[in-house]
Each structure stands twice: as C-alpha cells, then as structure tokens.
Design a protein around this motif. Structure first.
Motif, short mmCIF file in Angstrom:
data_model
loop_
_atom_site.label_atom_id
_atom_site.label_comp_id
_atom_site.label_asym_id
_atom_site.label_seq_id
_atom_site.Cartn_x
_atom_site.Cartn_y
_atom_site.Cartn_z
N LEU A 117 0.83 -1.21 0.00
CA LEU A 117 0.00 0.00 0.00
C LEU A 117 0.87 1.26 0.00
O LEU A 117 0.61 2.19 -0.77
CB LEU A 117 -0.94 0.01 1.21
CG LEU A 117 -1.77 1.30 1.39
CD1 LEU A 117 -2.71 1.52 0.21
CD2 LEU A 117 -2.53 1.25 2.72
N ILE A 118 1.89 1.29 0.84
CA ILE A 118 2.77 2.46 0.89
C ILE A 118 3.43 2.68 -0.48
O ILE A 118 3.56 3.82 -0.94
CB ILE A 118 3.81 2.32 2.02
CG1 ILE A 118 3.11 2.38 3.38
CG2 ILE A 118 4.87 3.41 1.92
CD1 ILE A 118 3.97 1.96 4.54
N GLY A 119 3.82 1.61 -1.14
CA GLY A 119 4.39 1.73 -2.48
C GLY A 119 3.40 2.37 -3.45
O GLY A 119 3.77 3.26 -4.23
N ARG A 120 2.13 1.94 -3.40
CA ARG A 120 1.11 2.53 -4.28
C ARG A 120 0.87 3.99 -3.94
O ARG A 120 0.73 4.83 -4.83
CB ARG A 120 -0.20 1.74 -4.20
CG ARG A 120 -0.10 0.35 -4.80
CD ARG A 120 -1.46 -0.30 -5.01
NE ARG A 120 -2.33 -0.30 -3.85
CZ ARG A 120 -2.36 -1.28 -2.92
NH1 ARG A 120 -1.53 -2.31 -3.00
NH2 ARG A 120 -3.21 -1.20 -1.92
N ILE A 121 0.84 4.31 -2.65
CA ILE A 121 0.63 5.70 -2.23
C ILE A 121 1.77 6.58 -2.72
O ILE A 121 1.56 7.69 -3.20
CB ILE A 121 0.46 5.79 -0.70
CG1 ILE A 121 -0.88 5.18 -0.28
CG2 ILE A 121 0.58 7.24 -0.22
CD1 ILE A 121 -1.05 5.00 1.21
N ASN A 122 2.99 6.10 -2.61
CA ASN A 122 4.15 6.88 -3.04
C ASN A 122 4.16 7.15 -4.54
O ASN A 122 4.84 8.06 -4.99
CB ASN A 122 5.45 6.22 -2.60
CG ASN A 122 5.78 6.53 -1.16
OD1 ASN A 122 5.72 7.69 -0.73
ND2 ASN A 122 6.09 5.51 -0.39
N ARG A 123 3.40 6.35 -5.32
CA ARG A 123 3.31 6.58 -6.76
C ARG A 123 2.17 7.53 -7.13
O ARG A 123 2.01 7.88 -8.30
CB ARG A 123 3.15 5.25 -7.49
CG ARG A 123 4.44 4.41 -7.47
CD ARG A 123 4.37 3.19 -8.36
NE ARG A 123 3.37 2.22 -7.99
CZ ARG A 123 3.55 1.26 -7.06
NH1 ARG A 123 4.69 1.17 -6.41
NH2 ARG A 123 2.59 0.40 -6.80
#
Length: 157
Positions: A117-123
């Motif tokens: 989720l954090i990876g998706r948010i950072n994108r």
C-alpha cells in the motif's frame, strides 16, 4: 434541528438498530413522525449512514497504520484524494494543517500488505513523502462524542 432530533441522533448513535416504535416511545412521538424526522435528517446529510461496528481483527485486518503524507507543491488536493479513495485498505482520509497534508488510516491483514500500500501511495502524483506509524493495539476508537447543546444566540448588548 430541535431537541427531539438531537435525542433521536443520540439514541441511534448508541444503537442504530432501534425500531421506529422504540425511538418513538423514547421521544414521545408516533412512529410515523419519527420516520419523517429521520428521513429529513438523512436527506440533509446529518445522518450519513447506518453501519455494523465490526472488530477488524476478527475479519483478518489486524494491522492498523497511520500514514502521514507530505504533498508536493502544485498538485490538486482533490486529485490526490480521489487516488487515495481508490485504495480499499484506506479507511479514513484527513486533510491536515501543518507539515503533512494528509493523514490516512489504513487497515490491513499483514505488514507485507502495508508495504505494498505504501508503495502505491508513493506513486500517487503529488505525494512527496510518507511517514508511517503502526498501532500496537487499540484501546478504543469511534467513541461517540457527548451530546452538545447548540450555542446560545448572542444577545444585543
């Protein structure tokens, strides 16, 4: 909104499954009158929804994370909000004053899911950085606020 509406709201906040007949008994009105009042409170957005309060751990969502987001200048808040809403793990989104622009509350099953989720948010366009905190346990949440009387009208002086 009058005192009866406020009482109905308090009764429903405590137990949203009360019948119109029981609500009517407690406020001294007929069930059709209560039905009409609740319909007005719903149509004006005072009552937004009726929900089941579920234990997240019991349904496999044992990880609660608070994700703070620093926004890049020049990006639209609404565009970012739409992208956050598309992530089903995000339960709440707050626009903040201060260094961080958003606070997201997420519920997940595992730390690996949180990492994804954090990876998706950072994108998401406009996200400059994130800072995440994980809750170790929940002592309480969604505590109903006490009934508050409306402010008294100012008297000319």
């Amino acid at each position: 909104m009058d005192a009866i509406d406020r009482t109905l709201i308090e009764l429903l906040r405590d137990n949203a499954r009360l019948s119109y007949a029981e609500l009517a008994r407690q406020v001294g009105l007929s069930p059709p009158s209560v039905h009409d009042r609740l319909g007005k409170l719903e149509s004006t957005g005072v009552i937004k929804a009726y929900r089941a309060d579920v234990d997240p751990e019991a349904i496999g969502l044992g990880v609660t994370a608070m994700i703070m987001i620093v926004q890049e200048p020049g990006h639209e808040i609404e565009d970012m909000t739409i992208r956050f809403r598309q992530q089903p793990e995000i339960e709440s989104c707050y626009f903040m004053a201060g260094h961080e622009s958003f606070l997201l509350i997420a519920r997940l099953g595992t730390i690996a899911e949180l990492e994804q989720l954090i990876g998706r948010i950072n994108r998401v366009p406009g996200v400059a950085s994130t800072r995440t905190t994980i809750a170790l346990s929940t002592k309480w949440e969604q505590r109903p606020q006490p009934h508050r009387k409306p402010p008294a009208a100012a008297t000319p002086g």
